[in-house]
Design a protein around this motif. Sequence first.
Motif, PDB file in Angstrom:
ATOM      1  N   ASN A 146      -2.347  79.799 -50.930  1.00 37.56           N
ATOM      2  CA  ASN A 146      -2.253  78.269 -51.158  1.00 37.56           C
ATOM      3  C   ASN A 146      -1.997  77.538 -49.798  1.00 37.56           C
ATOM      4  N   ASN A 191      -0.023  83.170 -47.268  1.00 32.81           N
ATOM      5  CA  ASN A 191      -0.292  82.844 -48.533  1.00 32.81           C
ATOM      6  C   ASN A 191      -1.591  82.061 -48.884  1.00 32.81           C
ATOM      7  N   THR A 194      -5.291  76.895 -48.277  1.00 31.96           N
ATOM      8  CA  THR A 194      -5.960  76.024 -49.196  1.00 31.96           C
ATOM      9  C   THR A 194      -5.625  74.575 -48.441  1.00 31.96           C
TER      10      THR A 194
END
Length: 173
Positions: A19, A17, A22
């Motif tokens: 996210n 993913n 990050t």
Amino acid sequence: MSSHRLFRFPKPQWLNNANARTFGVYTAGALFSLGFYILIDAAAYSRSPLNGSDPAVHITFVDWIPGICSALGMLVINSIDKSRLSADSFSYSGNGVAWKARLVLFLGFALMAGGLAGAVTVLVLKYVVPEYVWPTLWMGTANVVANGCVMLSSVVLWVAQNMEDEYTYNLAL
């Protein structure tokens, strides 16, 4: 199961993913910042009036050397292109790119391990052997905690950089 995998268990899908990637990068930055904040806090405390009118020990350049080594090790480790670690299997790689990348990676890990070992050595020789009490002992302990945070941030950043999000395409010719 493909024959080029190192481990038997597959990678969890949540690691793919964007996210998660990050979050890993931000977590690594927070750990790195926290480590050096702790070291700067201990250095400020060593010169502070709260430490007593004439403290027996101060943070000197010797206390900063392990942190500098760990930061340089993190910089070296995370500046290596991860695809170069196995580049000898490709025809475009040139002469021995993989072993050179592995050597530089080893040197980066050696710098970080040396930084942590140096922090423990400074803690023991400068603070534990003379038997300082806790507020002064914190200055040596902060050095070890700071170097541990830098090492942990390097591991988190390495894992976050190796994540592939769903928008990454691997093209092989």
